[in-house]
Design an enzyme around this catalytic site. Structure first.
Site, PDB file in Angstrom:
ATOM      1  CG  HIS A  56      -0.402   0.101   2.525  1.00  0.00           C
ATOM      2  ND1 HIS A  56       0.443  -0.855   3.050  1.00  0.00           N
ATOM      3  CD2 HIS A  56      -0.521   1.046   3.506  1.00  0.00           C
ATOM      4  CE1 HIS A  56       0.798  -0.504   4.277  1.00  0.00           C
ATOM      5  NE2 HIS A  56       0.233   0.647   4.575  1.00  0.00           N
ATOM      6  CG  HIS A  58       0.053   4.364   4.687  1.00  0.00           C
ATOM      7  ND1 HIS A  58      -0.671   3.600   5.563  1.00  0.00           N
ATOM      8  CD2 HIS A  58      -0.795   5.333   4.238  1.00  0.00           C
ATOM      9  CE1 HIS A  58      -1.911   4.083   5.647  1.00  0.00           C
ATOM     10  NE2 HIS A  58      -2.012   5.131   4.851  1.00  0.00           N
ATOM     11  CG  ASP A  60       4.843   3.211   7.528  1.00  0.00           C
ATOM     12  OD1 ASP A  60       3.975   3.430   6.653  1.00  0.00           O
ATOM     13  OD2 ASP A  60       4.612   2.570   8.557  1.00  0.00           O
ATOM     14  CG  HIS A  61       4.236  -0.016   4.340  1.00  0.00           C
ATOM     15  ND1 HIS A  61       4.190  -1.341   4.684  1.00  0.00           N
ATOM     16  CD2 HIS A  61       3.763   0.665   5.416  1.00  0.00           C
ATOM     17  CE1 HIS A  61       3.708  -1.475   5.913  1.00  0.00           C
ATOM     18  NE2 HIS A  61       3.431  -0.263   6.377  1.00  0.00           N
ATOM     19  CG  HIS A 114      -4.050   0.264   6.805  1.00  0.00           C
ATOM     20  ND1 HIS A 114      -3.953   0.868   8.042  1.00  0.00           N
ATOM     21  CD2 HIS A 114      -2.893   0.534   6.158  1.00  0.00           C
ATOM     22  CE1 HIS A 114      -2.769   1.484   8.119  1.00  0.00           C
ATOM     23  NE2 HIS A 114      -2.122   1.291   7.002  1.00  0.00           N
ATOM     24  CG  ASP A 133       0.571  -1.308   7.760  1.00  0.00           C
ATOM     25  OD1 ASP A 133       1.441  -2.155   8.074  1.00  0.00           O
ATOM     26  OD2 ASP A 133       0.806  -0.083   7.697  1.00  0.00           O
ATOM     27  CG  HIS A 171       3.903  -1.653  11.690  1.00  0.00           C
ATOM     28  ND1 HIS A 171       4.742  -0.565  11.805  1.00  0.00           N
ATOM     29  CD2 HIS A 171       3.121  -1.411  10.610  1.00  0.00           C
ATOM     30  CE1 HIS A 171       4.467   0.301  10.840  1.00  0.00           C
ATOM     31  NE2 HIS A 171       3.480  -0.186  10.099  1.00  0.00           N
TER      32      HIS A 171
HETATM   33 ZN   LIG Z   1      -0.069   1.672   6.478  1.00  0.00          ZN
END
Ligand SMILES: [Zn+2]
Length: 255
Positions: A56, A58, A60-61, A114, A133, A171
């Protein structure tokens, strides 16, 4: 030949993971939270990066995609619905598409909730699930872009996979998730066993993932919203499962 995996921490509490096909030498990074951490993992394993499979959009990915692509000329595979928000995408995929990593094959499972376009990669031959996530160990992602009903349906799709599926998530949230889960199901023996195992793993400096999907089905409250006992504890006897799920998610948000 079975797939090999290499798990490593990135950023604060993100997990990166490499999936390697020993027959062809192909290696995929599942998401790219941080280029330096992926590079270190490649160095440690001696594997050569050929693909990045994005779950996805985001940051942090995805923040590591650009430098990794520039360095390795690897292919970037991303969900079609989020491709415009993900850098340097070569190939977009949708529900049930098959993604090859050398001789390995992953099936794409769309799990809106998400984010609206979130996808998971399931390698059926090796029973490996990369859940991004969507599903965490004893938890699930926050419902940010979708709604609770869609997220519940997404989790049901993952729950339908075999019990011996190994689940990799984005995570390390397991300990906090267990603390919350015990408020929903204080008498769940599988959850108590998972807590004991996770405590031992963390005390030894080890990750708590992958977990097995069977463990998650037995102990993860977000996969158990259709169990009458759970609904009863929350004062929602008779309510549709997605509403029970919504209540669990809401309580976790405030926990
Ligand atoms: Zn995420």
């Amino acid at each position: 030949m079975p797939a090999q995996t290499h798990l490593f921490l990135c950023l604060k509490d993100n997990y990166g993971v490499l999936v390697h096909d020993p027959a062809s030498g192909a290696t995929a990074a599942i998401d790219a939270p941080e280029a330096a951490a992926v590079e270190a993992a490649l160095k440690a394993t001696g594997w050569k990066l050929t693909d990045i499979l994005v779950t996805h959009h985001h940051a942090d990915h995805t923040d590591g995609i650009r430098p990794l692509k520039q360095q390795h000329r690897c292919r970037v595979v991303a969900p079609q619905a989020e491709a415009a928000r993900i850098p340097m995408v070569d190939e977009t995929v949708r529900e049930n598409d098959m993604v090859r990593v050398g001789g390995l094959q992953a099936r794409v499972i769309e799990t809106p909730g998400h984010t609206l376009g979130q996808i998971n990669y399931f390698f059926p031959a090796d029973k490996l699930l990369f859940a991004g996530d969507t599903l965490f160990s004893i938890g699930c992602g926050r419902v940010i872009e979708g709604n609770a009903e869609a997220m519940w349906q997404s989790l049901l799709k993952l729950r339908a996979l075999p019990d011996d599926t190994r689940v990799y998530c984005g995570h390390e949230y397991t300990k906090a998730n267990i603390r919350f889960a015990r408020t929903v199901e204080p008498n769940n023996a599988a959850l108590a066993a998972r807590e004991k195992a996770a405590d031992a793993q963390l005390a030894a400096g080890k990750p708590t993932i992958p977990s097995s999907l069977g463990e998650e089905k037995a102990a993860n409250p977000f996969l158990r919203a259709d169990i009458p006992e759970v609904a009863k504890t929350l004062g929602l006897t008779g309510a549709p499962a997605w509403q029970v799920f919504a209540e669990i998610r809401e309580r976790k948000n405030k926990f």
